[in-house]
Write an enzyme that holds these catalytic residues in place. Structure first.
Site, PDB file in Angstrom:
ATOM      1  N   PRO A   2     -96.625 -27.948  50.706  1.00 36.81           N
ATOM      2  CG  PRO A   2     -95.080 -28.804  52.184  1.00 36.81           C
ATOM      3  CD  PRO A   2     -95.285 -27.667  51.212  1.00 36.81           C
ATOM      4  CD  GLU A   3    -103.242 -28.462  50.285  1.00 41.00           C
ATOM      5  OE1 GLU A   3    -104.323 -28.625  50.909  1.00 41.00           O
ATOM      6  OE2 GLU A   3    -103.137 -28.646  49.054  1.00 41.00           O
TER       7      GLU A   3
END
Length: 278
Positions: A2-3
């Site tokens: 995830p970012e």
């Protein structure tokens, strides 16, 4: 993955459900997720502590504890933080279980075990978590004026895509949002940063803030592997708004003339429209 938007979504879930709760007991399975310290140190550092806040720097979750120490959670590629009722059936690869004083459990799940959970001393963050201490500006959590981005791009001849991915420069942007930002900005990923003028810098600044904010509002992006979910196991929906990422071979929905291309450099894929991004 995830970012920043996905990690911020998890942070907001922790803020709602974990802050103010006491961790009464801790279980640690695979020790790879506590590789900076040990199973015993994580259990001792978390047991009988109250979570005071849920913060974020880039892709790192940081939770101060009433002991004076803090918990760091890094999801990396496949990590999840999930909340469940006590005694619920745990998914495979549940490596850390925090039992809470309201009877619920917080799980750290990570099939590939690249993620980690650490208890650290905030006064020794440069020594204990140098990667966190060295993070650049966070475009959502910090003040991020246009002039700061102008200073960044004027200082280097690096290509724009690797510059956006450099966590020491701008914290939280990864492959998905770098591609989306550069497309919105109408800038080629391989263009030298110091070659862009002020109007192009302002476009890129607006794209960074607007795209990250919109993705947070949508709960982040959940791709086909469904490995990113929020604290309650719900998927995000911003992937429906991607203009270039994961759309190789499709007609560009922005200009209607170009076809989305994908290139690979250094093991990282880049998606762009050769018509929009000249």
């Amino acid at each position: 993955m995830p970012e920043l938007p996905e990690v911020e979504t998890v942070r907001r879930g922790l803020d709602r459900h974990l802050v103010g709760r006491r961790i009464t007991r801790v279980e640690v399975g695979r020790e790879r997720v506590v590789r900076r310290t040990s199973r015993e140190e994580l259990i001792a550092g978390l047991t009988d502590t109250v979570v005071l806040a849920a913060d974020r720097r880039g892709k790192y979750l940081l939770c101060p504890l009433d002991s004076g120490e803090s918990m760091m959670i890094h999801l990396r590629m496949t990590g999840q933080v999930l909340l469940a009722e006590g005694g619920a059936v745990r998914p495979p690869h549940t490596h850390v279980v925090m039992h809470l004083d309201d009877g619920r459990e917080a799980w750290f799940v990570d099939p590939r075990t690249f993620g980690e959970v650490v208890v650290f001393d905030p006064d020794l963050i440069e020594e204990q978590l140098p990667g966190v201490a060295a993070l650049g500006v966070d475009p959502i959590a910090d003040e991020f004026p246009r002039t700061e981005l102008r200073r960044i791009v004027r200082s280097t001849s690096r290509a724009l895509k690797p510059l956006l991915l450099d966590q020491h420069v701008i914290a939280g942007i990864g492959n998905i949002y770098a591609d989306e930002v550069l497309h919105r900005s109408r800038l080629r990923p391989d263009r030298a940063a110091n070659s862009i003028d002020a109007p192009a810098t302002w476009r890129m600044h607006d794209a960074i803030v607007d795209i990250l904010s919109a993705s947070i509002a949508a709960g982040g992006s959940t791709l086909g592997d469904n490995q990113y979910v929020d604290l309650m196991g719900q998927s995000g929906s911003y992937q429906d708004d991607h203009r270039v990422y994961g759309r190789t071979g499709e007609r560009c929905s922005t200009c209607g003339r170009g076809w989305i291309r994908r290139t690979v450099s250094g093991g990282r894929s880049t998606h762009f429209c050769p018509v929009c991004q000249r």
